[in-house]
Design an enzyme around this catalytic site. Structure first.
Site, PDB file in Angstrom:
ATOM      1  N   ALA A  15     -29.845  31.938 -21.680  1.00 28.52           N
ATOM      2  CA  ALA A  15     -31.283  31.874 -21.393  1.00 28.52           C
ATOM      3  C   ALA A  15     -31.814  30.446 -21.477  1.00 28.52           C
ATOM      4  O   ALA A  15     -32.993  30.207 -21.275  1.00 28.52           O
ATOM      5  CB  ALA A  15     -32.047  32.774 -22.366  1.00 28.52           C
ATOM      6  N   SER A  25     -25.206  28.240 -27.421  1.00 31.36           N
ATOM      7  CA  SER A  25     -23.902  27.585 -27.618  1.00 31.36           C
ATOM      8  C   SER A  25     -24.015  26.435 -28.616  1.00 31.36           C
ATOM      9  O   SER A  25     -23.134  26.266 -29.464  1.00 31.36           O
ATOM     10  CB  SER A  25     -23.285  27.127 -26.302  1.00 31.36           C
ATOM     11  OG  SER A  25     -24.218  26.489 -25.507  1.00 31.36           O
ATOM     12  N   ASP A  84     -29.518  19.430 -27.724  1.00 34.32           N
ATOM     13  CA  ASP A  84     -29.439  20.790 -28.263  1.00 34.32           C
ATOM     14  C   ASP A  84     -28.767  20.809 -29.633  1.00 34.32           C
ATOM     15  O   ASP A  84     -29.240  21.449 -30.574  1.00 34.32           O
ATOM     16  CB  ASP A  84     -28.670  21.710 -27.306  1.00 34.32           C
ATOM     17  CG  ASP A  84     -29.253  21.693 -25.902  1.00 34.32           C
ATOM     18  OD1 ASP A  84     -30.394  21.227 -25.745  1.00 34.32           O
ATOM     19  OD2 ASP A  84     -28.559  22.138 -24.971  1.00 34.32           O
TER      20      ASP A  84
HETATM   21  C1  GLA Z   1     -29.230  21.404 -21.422  1.00 37.81           C
HETATM   22  C2  GLA Z   1     -28.336  20.364 -22.064  1.00 37.81           C
HETATM   23  C3  GLA Z   1     -29.172  19.305 -22.812  1.00 37.81           C
HETATM   24  C4  GLA Z   1     -30.282  18.737 -21.922  1.00 37.81           C
HETATM   25  C5  GLA Z   1     -31.045  19.866 -21.232  1.00 37.81           C
HETATM   26  C6  GLA Z   1     -32.006  19.352 -20.209  1.00 37.81           C
HETATM   27  O1  GLA Z   1     -29.883  22.142 -22.414  1.00 37.81           O
HETATM   28  O2  GLA Z   1     -27.439  20.962 -22.972  1.00 37.81           O
HETATM   29  O3  GLA Z   1     -28.323  18.290 -23.291  1.00 37.81           O
HETATM   30  O4  GLA Z   1     -29.758  17.828 -21.004  1.00 37.81           O
HETATM   31  O5  GLA Z   1     -30.187  20.779 -20.580  1.00 37.81           O
HETATM   32  O6  GLA Z   1     -33.020  18.635 -20.821  1.00 37.81           O
END
Ligand code: GLA
Length: 386
Positions: free
Chosen positions: A126, A131, A175
């Site tokens: 989502a 992860s 993330d």
């Molecule tokens: C995903 C990637 C992040 C970032 C976002 C976009 O979540 O894992 O590192 O690049 O996309 O902002």
């Protein structure tokens, strides 16, 4: 989480014949603004959310790591530490475990044999970083059980390494870093070059609302990796080591020399970096009107310049914006091509937002959206250890 902690411990005992004395957790995240800026060394403004992954664990005195995935019909993986860690041919979740373990080994962490059981409630696929939550919880678990202290940034970098080198998505650091470093009640302004994190308090008056479009995300990794390459090409053509170093004024001098697609990609990153820094100030000052305009501009930039939104997501943003106007903010969040919308909504308008989505979204798209009201939460932690 799909299982309670008691149920997870019980599943562990059933499987491994002893009780787990360790418990670790790491959250998913929602990004308020700053999309596709992290791998350009730029700024992001995410917060950790109260959806999380839990790992219970116990050393087993062997040279094997055994892992029970309680949310995947109790699938079991076994990693032999005397052999080189290779990909699992069947279970995709197991490749996150193996990737984290292998990346730790490359950081000189001598892994000890242990048993683990995992469960979590971060919606998968989502765009809420299920992860990263898994990678960070596992990094914390393996390093703690192996008695090798790692800082939260190292655990985040290790998770990113697993994702880049083992799983095969060239994602940035946002993330994993927010999952590791999140602070309750705060978003974090992260400088993805220095990895410094500045807490920004969330205004009391706004709810963090996440709306999952439930659009099946296809080709996400390939589109993502392509955007990343386009940014690198753009940086080369503008003579900077990364787009973080390009100001809006400098971009204006290069714009005509770039092909139209590269120009659009670069424009998104350059303007998004500026918006993200401005949004952190607006959030800090509870200046909701400014925040509202910045989030709206971010969405338009993702839609028209970076071209990562889909019509269903654009429609959700329209529906929410019509209700909150400038008393809150709304935009797509995460990597794109489906996934979620994030909205900062005055508490008293949350019910109206939910009702509007329930009525209009299925009628227009044939899909049903899930709406979550989240709390900005703390990052990863060792919940219990003996
Ligand atoms: C995903 C990637 C992040 C970032 C976002 C976009 O979540 O894992 O590192 O690049 O996309 O902002």
């Amino acid at each position: 989480m799909s299982l309670t902690i008691e149920q997870l411990k019980h599943a562990f005992e059933q499987q491994f014949g002893q009780a787990p004395e360790y418990h670790f957790r790491a959250p998913g995240r929602v990004n308020l603004i700053g999309e596709h800026t992290d791998y350009n060394d730029g700024f992001v403004l995410p917060c950790a959310i109260d959806f999380e992954t839990h790992v219970v664990a116990q050393p087993n005195g062997s040279n094997k790591i055994r892992v029970l995935a309680a949310d995947y019909t109790y699938q079991l993986d076994c990693i032999d530490l005397e052999q080189e860690i290779a990909h699992h041919q069947e279970f995709q979740w197991a490749n996150y475990v193996r990737g984290v373990a292998k990346s730790l080994q490359s950081r000189e962490v001598e892994l000890l044999g242990c048993d683990l059981a995992i469960s979590g409630n971060v919606p998968r696929g989502a765009g809420l970083s299920s992860s990263a939550a898994l990678e960070v919880a596992l990094g914390l678990a393996f390093s703690t059980l192996s008695k090798h202290y790692l800082s939260k940034s190292e655990i985040a970098l290790n998770g990113q390494q697993a994702e880049n080198e083992f799983v095969g998505c060239n994602s940035g650091i946002m993330d994993q870093l927010i999952s590791a470093q999140g602070q309750q009640g705060n978003a974090l302004l992260i400088d993805c070059r220095s990895l410094s994190c500045k807490p920004v308090e969330m205004p009391e008056s706004l709810s963090v609302v996440i709306i999952n479009s439930n659009v099946k995300r296809g080709l996400v990794d390939s589109e993502y990796n392509m955007r990343r390459m386009q940014c690198e090409t753009g940086a080369d053509l503008c003579n900077v080591s990364s787009l973080r170093d390009l100001s809006e004024a400098q971009f204006a001098t290069f714009e005509d020399q770039l092909d139209p697609v590269t120009a659009k990609r670069v424009r998104h990153v350059v303007t998004e970096n500026a918006r993200t820094q401005a949004a952190a100030i607006a959030l800090q000052n509870a200046d909701v009107q400014t925040l509202s305009a910045l989030m709206a501009a971010s969405h338009v930039s993702m839609r028209d310049d970076f071209e990562i939104t889909v019509p269903q997501i654009d429609y959700l943003v329209e529906l929410v914006a019509a209700i909150i106007t400038d008393s809150g903010g709304v935009r797509m969040t995460g990597g794109g091509f489906g996934g979620c919308v994030v909205a900062l909504v005055p508490h008293k308008k949350v019910a109206e937002v939910k009702a509007s989505i329930a009525t209009h979204y299925p009628a227009k798209t044939g899909l049903i959206a899930d709406v979550f009201v989240c709390r900005p939460s703390a990052g990863a932690e060792i919940v219990v250890q003996p």
